[in-house]
Design a protein around this motif. Structure first.
Motif, mmCIF file in Angstrom:
data_model
loop_
_atom_site.group_PDB
_atom_site.id
_atom_site.type_symbol
_atom_site.label_atom_id
_atom_site.label_comp_id
_atom_site.label_asym_id
_atom_site.label_seq_id
_atom_site.Cartn_x
_atom_site.Cartn_y
_atom_site.Cartn_z
ATOM 1 N N CYS A 63 58.971 -5.528 0.554
ATOM 2 C CA CYS A 63 58.616 -5.087 -0.718
ATOM 3 C C CYS A 63 57.060 -5.492 -1.297
ATOM 4 O O CYS A 63 56.944 -6.642 -1.432
ATOM 5 C CB CYS A 63 59.719 -5.528 -1.627
ATOM 6 N N GLN A 64 56.196 -4.656 -1.377
ATOM 7 C CA GLN A 64 54.937 -5.010 -1.646
ATOM 8 C C GLN A 64 54.618 -5.484 -3.265
ATOM 9 O O GLN A 64 53.796 -6.225 -3.247
ATOM 10 C CB GLN A 64 53.828 -3.746 -1.356
ATOM 11 N N MET A 65 55.458 -4.897 -3.978
ATOM 12 C CA MET A 65 55.346 -5.296 -5.504
ATOM 13 C C MET A 65 55.597 -6.723 -5.569
ATOM 14 O O MET A 65 55.007 -7.429 -6.378
ATOM 15 C CB MET A 65 56.090 -4.201 -6.360
ATOM 16 N N CYS A 66 56.799 -6.866 -4.848
ATOM 17 C CA CYS A 66 57.169 -8.675 -5.406
ATOM 18 C C CYS A 66 56.805 -9.222 -4.097
ATOM 19 O O CYS A 66 56.925 -10.561 -3.957
ATOM 20 C CB CYS A 66 58.743 -8.625 -4.927
ATOM 21 N N GLN A 67 55.887 -8.763 -2.934
ATOM 22 C CA GLN A 67 55.396 -9.231 -1.784
ATOM 23 C C GLN A 67 56.398 -10.379 -1.276
ATOM 24 O O GLN A 67 56.231 -11.606 -0.811
ATOM 25 C CB GLN A 67 54.200 -10.395 -2.080
ATOM 26 N N LYS A 68 57.703 -9.719 -0.852
ATOM 27 C CA LYS A 68 58.668 -10.277 -0.188
ATOM 28 C C LYS A 68 59.083 -9.643 0.679
ATOM 29 O O LYS A 68 59.380 -8.376 0.883
ATOM 30 C CB LYS A 68 60.046 -10.274 -1.247
ATOM 31 N N GLN A 69 59.360 -10.297 2.045
ATOM 32 C CA GLN A 69 59.852 -9.650 3.260
ATOM 33 C C GLN A 69 61.212 -10.048 3.555
ATOM 34 O O GLN A 69 61.732 -11.150 3.547
ATOM 35 C CB GLN A 69 58.978 -10.267 4.610
ATOM 36 N N GLU B 114 54.390 1.632 -15.465
ATOM 37 C CA GLU B 114 53.536 1.868 -16.810
ATOM 38 C C GLU B 114 52.281 2.679 -16.332
ATOM 39 O O GLU B 114 51.650 3.496 -16.937
ATOM 40 C CB GLU B 114 53.425 0.586 -17.674
ATOM 41 N N ASN B 115 51.756 1.991 -15.120
ATOM 42 C CA ASN B 115 50.224 2.269 -14.595
ATOM 43 C C ASN B 115 50.376 2.292 -13.170
ATOM 44 O O ASN B 115 49.814 1.285 -12.499
ATOM 45 C CB ASN B 115 49.061 1.308 -15.356
ATOM 46 N N PRO B 116 50.861 3.211 -12.425
ATOM 47 C CA PRO B 116 50.921 3.141 -10.893
ATOM 48 C C PRO B 116 49.350 3.193 -10.365
ATOM 49 O O PRO B 116 49.359 2.706 -9.263
ATOM 50 C CB PRO B 116 51.853 4.593 -10.652
ATOM 51 N N ASP B 117 48.461 4.085 -11.108
ATOM 52 C CA ASP B 117 47.167 4.204 -10.139
ATOM 53 C C ASP B 117 46.577 2.790 -10.101
ATOM 54 O O ASP B 117 45.922 2.473 -9.242
ATOM 55 C CB ASP B 117 46.460 5.286 -11.198
ATOM 56 N N GLN B 118 46.660 1.900 -11.223
ATOM 57 C CA GLN B 118 46.084 0.748 -11.364
ATOM 58 C C GLN B 118 46.557 -0.227 -10.154
ATOM 59 O O GLN B 118 45.816 -0.904 -9.242
ATOM 60 C CB GLN B 118 46.521 -0.135 -12.576
ATOM 61 N N PHE B 119 47.620 -0.313 -9.939
ATOM 62 C CA PHE B 119 48.294 -0.870 -8.874
ATOM 63 C C PHE B 119 47.794 -0.628 -7.375
ATOM 64 O O PHE B 119 47.687 -1.083 -6.649
ATOM 65 C CB PHE B 119 50.086 -0.977 -8.792
ATOM 66 N N MET B 120 48.171 0.935 -7.377
ATOM 67 C CA MET B 120 47.754 1.281 -6.071
ATOM 68 C C MET B 120 46.210 1.072 -5.825
ATOM 69 O O MET B 120 45.778 0.726 -4.784
ATOM 70 C CB MET B 120 47.761 2.772 -6.135
ATOM 71 N N ASP B 121 45.332 1.080 -6.864
ATOM 72 C CA ASP B 121 43.787 1.014 -6.592
ATOM 73 C C ASP B 121 43.620 -0.462 -6.167
ATOM 74 O O ASP B 121 42.870 -0.720 -5.225
ATOM 75 C CB ASP B 121 42.964 1.187 -8.020
ATOM 76 N N TYR B 122 44.361 -1.311 -6.742
ATOM 77 C CA TYR B 122 44.198 -2.822 -6.614
ATOM 78 C C TYR B 122 44.725 -3.094 -4.942
ATOM 79 O O TYR B 122 44.034 -3.743 -4.469
ATOM 80 C CB TYR B 122 45.215 -3.527 -7.519
ATOM 81 N N PHE B 123 45.686 -2.658 -4.528
ATOM 82 C CA PHE B 123 46.368 -2.742 -3.216
ATOM 83 C C PHE B 123 45.235 -1.960 -2.278
ATOM 84 O O PHE B 123 45.138 -2.732 -1.297
ATOM 85 C CB PHE B 123 47.717 -2.193 -3.052
ATOM 86 N N SER B 124 44.786 -0.713 -2.599
ATOM 87 C CA SER B 124 43.997 -0.234 -1.824
ATOM 88 C C SER B 124 42.442 -1.144 -1.677
ATOM 89 O O SER B 124 42.011 -1.355 -0.436
ATOM 90 C CB SER B 124 43.381 1.180 -2.243
ATOM 91 N N LEU C 165 59.323 -1.681 -13.345
ATOM 92 C CA LEU C 165 58.898 -1.335 -14.790
ATOM 93 C C LEU C 165 57.510 -1.409 -14.900
ATOM 94 O O LEU C 165 56.827 -0.432 -15.701
ATOM 95 C CB LEU C 165 59.707 -2.113 -15.617
ATOM 96 N N LEU C 166 57.125 -2.474 -14.537
ATOM 97 C CA LEU C 166 55.429 -2.870 -14.861
ATOM 98 C C LEU C 166 54.787 -1.791 -13.900
ATOM 99 O O LEU C 166 53.489 -1.188 -14.394
ATOM 100 C CB LEU C 166 54.994 -4.051 -14.440
ATOM 101 N N ALA C 167 54.981 -1.358 -12.712
ATOM 102 C CA ALA C 167 54.292 -0.748 -11.831
ATOM 103 C C ALA C 167 54.510 0.747 -12.457
ATOM 104 O O ALA C 167 53.617 1.863 -12.350
ATOM 105 C CB ALA C 167 54.784 -0.627 -10.406
ATOM 106 N N ALA D 124 67.884 -6.790 -7.581
ATOM 107 C CA ALA D 124 67.780 -8.133 -8.274
ATOM 108 C C ALA D 124 66.899 -7.885 -9.792
ATOM 109 O O ALA D 124 66.279 -6.914 -9.719
ATOM 110 C CB ALA D 124 67.007 -9.120 -7.345
ATOM 111 N N GLU D 125 66.991 -8.539 -10.584
ATOM 112 C CA GLU D 125 66.556 -8.381 -11.739
ATOM 113 C C GLU D 125 64.881 -8.601 -11.772
ATOM 114 O O GLU D 125 64.179 -7.756 -12.502
ATOM 115 C CB GLU D 125 66.949 -9.500 -12.819
ATOM 116 N N SER D 126 64.468 -9.451 -10.881
ATOM 117 C CA SER D 126 62.853 -9.564 -10.725
ATOM 118 C C SER D 126 62.243 -8.362 -10.173
ATOM 119 O O SER D 126 61.323 -7.943 -10.772
ATOM 120 C CB SER D 126 62.359 -10.810 -9.703
ATOM 121 N N HIS D 127 62.850 -8.004 -9.228
ATOM 122 C CA HIS D 127 62.266 -6.490 -8.471
ATOM 123 C C HIS D 127 62.464 -5.120 -9.672
ATOM 124 O O HIS D 127 61.665 -4.603 -9.786
ATOM 125 C CB HIS D 127 63.286 -6.129 -7.526
#
Length: 388
Positions: free
Chosen positions: A28-34, A59-69, A55-57, A47-50
């Protein structure tokens, strides 16, 4: 079912599995958990944390994708620059080394779907030179570091200066040859055929030696001179002989030791270079670009490439780095330890450190190799480093 004990085979096996790389579909890249298996990934998704991260992603998916890229691109380029430099290398080799770190950013969370798309994008943006072959795509890093560019400009300037000197000397030689040819053309001699008017007449040649005639003329002139002129001439000859004898005595007074000292002083003026790297010495990393794990840490130089680049092995972690000499400094050991002279007249000589002068930033060493073994000399801090 209870949890396995710490030293049980199952617990040890689980810890070994958790250290290595796991399957990408259970990460899971959002939680950085293997997660280790499908059941664990399913439980994580519920899980609730996931759910909060999703929900955060959303709201603005492009921002997270640009950050990971951006993170993926920076780490990938840093690996190429540090590991391969400006060498041409297969993109898959770089990618395999990149994903060997289990904390890396996965490509399925970036804007690129495949490694080929990412390689093409690097070439389009000008980060690397890319070319396609039957074996796949190859990349070559373009180094735009200001220090590297400045050093390359200095090397090109030095090469150009050397070529200018060679051209200047070649033109001078051509000019000398041309002048010599012109002088010969001005002194052309004409040869005539040797003929006898009377066949019974003998041909006679007179071979007069130049020195004998000059000596005869000088003897005649000397006899015509008076006694006062002869005395003046003999006095001048005596003065010349006395001056020649005094000069020869001064030359003889110079002993072999003085000549060696003069030669060493001349070496000191001419033998300094702008590169000092040498294998099997201990150095310290001064740059923070490689991370805080390597800053101010010591390493051992294993190999030197192109005089200015070193392959070092870190003392603490054992990692191997390729780094420029501008980001390294020498290490001064405790008195009594062995050092290597890196620059100056005694370059390449091993020595023993006697003492350190902190005010003058110099060190007193005793040479332990070469024809001057046992001699004590003062050298700057940057001219010596600790031997491994």
């Amino acid at each position: 079912m209870g949890k396995a004990e710490f030293l049980s085979p199952k617990a040890i096996g689980n810890r070994i599995k958790s250290k290595g790389l796991q399957k990408l579909r259970w990460y899971c890249q959002m939680c950085q958990k293997q997660c280790r298996d499908e059941n664990g990934f399913k439980c994580h998704c519920m899980a609730e944390s996931h759910q909060r991260q999703l929900l955060l992603a959303s709201e603005n998916p492009d921002q997270f994708m640009d950050y990971f890229s951006e993170e993926f691109k920076n780490e990938f380029l840093e690996l190429i620059r540090r590991r391969f430099g400006t060498k041409r290398v297969h993109n898959n080799i770089v990618y395999n080394e990149y994903i060997s770190d289990r904390e890396h950013v996965h490509m399925n969370s970036t804007q690129w779907e495949t490694l080929t798309d990412f390689t093409k994008w690097l070439g389009k943006e000008g980060y690397c030179k890319v070319d396609e072959t039957p074996k796949g795509w190859y990349v070559q890093y373009i180094d735009r570091d200001p220090e590297t560019i400045a050093r390359q400009q200095e090397l090109e300037k030095k090469k150009k200066q050397d070529l200018d000197d060679e051209e200047r000397s070649a033109k001078f030689i051509e000019e000398q040859v041309r002048r010599g040819k012109e002088g010969k053309e001005g002194e052309t001699s004409f040869f005539t055929e040797l003929k006898r008017e009377n066949e019974e007449e003998k041909v006679a040649f007179s071979l007069n030696k130049g020195p004998s005639t000059s000596a005869a003329t000088s003897s005649k002139s000397s006899t015509s001179l008076g006694p006062s002129a002869l005395q003046a001439a003999t006095a001048s000859v005596k003065r010349k002989e006395a001056s020649h004898s005094s000069e020869s005595k001064e030359k003889k007074k110079k002993s072999a030791l003085d000549e060696i000292i003069e030669m060493e002083e001349q070496k000191k003026k001419t033998s300094r270079t702008d590169y000092w790297l040498h294998p099997n010495i201990v150095v310290k990393v001064l740059t923070k670009r490689l991370g805080d794990n390597y800053y101010k840490k010591k390493g051992l130089i294993k190999d030197v490439q192109e005089k200015y680049t070193a392959i070092i092995k870190m003392v603490d972690s054992g990692d191997k780095l390729k780094i420029d000499q501008a980001h390294l400094e020498t290490v001064i050991p405790a008195p009594g330890k062995r050092v290597l002279v890196l620059n100056g007249a005694f370059r390449g000589s091993e020595a023993i450190l006697d003492s350190i002068d902190e005010k003058k930033f110099t060190a007193l060493i005793t040479l332990d190799s070469g024809h001057l073994k046992g001699r004590k000399v003062d050298v700057p801090y940057e001219d010596i480093s600790k031997l491994a």
